[in-house]
Design a protein around this motif. Structure first.
Motif, PDB file in Angstrom:
ATOM      1  N   MET A  93      57.145  36.412  49.089  1.00 55.73           N
ATOM      2  CA  MET A  93      57.846  37.414  48.245  1.00 55.73           C
ATOM      3  C   MET A  93      56.898  38.162  47.414  1.00 55.73           C
ATOM      4  N   LYS A  94      55.813  37.374  46.813  1.00 60.91           N
ATOM      5  CA  LYS A  94      54.882  37.883  45.983  1.00 60.91           C
ATOM      6  C   LYS A  94      53.909  39.055  46.952  1.00 60.91           C
ATOM      7  N   ALA A  95      53.690  38.853  47.890  1.00 64.36           N
ATOM      8  CA  ALA A  95      53.199  39.657  48.904  1.00 64.36           C
ATOM      9  C   ALA A  95      53.741  40.922  49.108  1.00 64.36           C
ATOM     10  N   VAL A  96      55.068  40.776  49.172  1.00 57.34           N
ATOM     11  CA  VAL A  96      56.091  41.876  49.747  1.00 57.34           C
ATOM     12  C   VAL A  96      55.697  42.773  48.466  1.00 57.34           C
ATOM     13  N   VAL A  97      55.755  42.355  46.991  1.00 57.60           N
ATOM     14  CA  VAL A  97      55.921  43.039  45.656  1.00 57.60           C
ATOM     15  C   VAL A  97      54.565  43.641  45.627  1.00 57.60           C
ATOM     16  N   ARG A  98      53.481  42.796  45.723  1.00 57.38           N
ATOM     17  CA  ARG A  98      52.177  43.369  45.811  1.00 57.38           C
ATOM     18  C   ARG A  98      51.920  44.643  46.843  1.00 57.38           C
ATOM     19  N   GLY A  99      52.416  44.343  47.791  1.00 59.12           N
ATOM     20  CA  GLY A  99      52.210  45.558  48.798  1.00 59.12           C
ATOM     21  C   GLY A  99      53.100  46.887  48.511  1.00 59.12           C
ATOM     22  N   PHE A 100      54.146  46.764  48.200  1.00 60.30           N
ATOM     23  CA  PHE A 100      54.951  47.709  47.344  1.00 60.30           C
ATOM     24  C   PHE A 100      54.365  48.598  46.325  1.00 60.30           C
ATOM     25  N   ARG A 101      53.877  47.641  45.324  1.00 62.00           N
ATOM     26  CA  ARG A 101      52.968  48.377  44.293  1.00 62.00           C
ATOM     27  C   ARG A 101      51.760  48.979  44.840  1.00 62.00           C
ATOM     28  N   GLY A 102      51.130  48.738  45.830  1.00 61.93           N
ATOM     29  CA  GLY A 102      49.938  49.132  46.338  1.00 61.93           C
ATOM     30  C   GLY A 102      50.431  50.512  46.867  1.00 61.93           C
ATOM     31  N   VAL A 103      51.420  50.565  47.604  1.00 58.50           N
ATOM     32  CA  VAL A 103      51.985  51.807  48.310  1.00 58.50           C
ATOM     33  C   VAL A 103      52.345  52.909  47.265  1.00 58.50           C
TER      34      VAL A 103
END
Length: 63
Positions: A1-11
């Motif tokens: 889940m953290k990876a998804v949030v991190r990816g969304f923040r990056g985008v």
């Protein structure tokens, strides 16, 4: 889940930089590193100046 949030923040950060949302932060970084005398523009002054320059010299904008 953290990876998804991190990816969304990056985008979101990437898209914000494309839109110019970080322009004031970049202006402040440049202002302090260049050794300008006097105070930097406030954020409001910066955006007003930027819009005025774009209106007086339009280049490749859609609107």
């Amino acid at each position: 889940m953290k990876a998804v949030v991190r990816g969304f923040r990056g985008v979101a950060t990437y898209l914000g930089s494309l839109m110019g949302a970080d322009a004031y932060r970049k202006y402040l970084e440049h202002f302090t590193s260049s050794g300008h005398a006097g105070p930097a523009m406030t954020e409001r002054e910066f955006w007003r100046d930027r819009m005025d320059r774009q209106d007086s010299n339009p280049q490749g904008r859609c609107c």
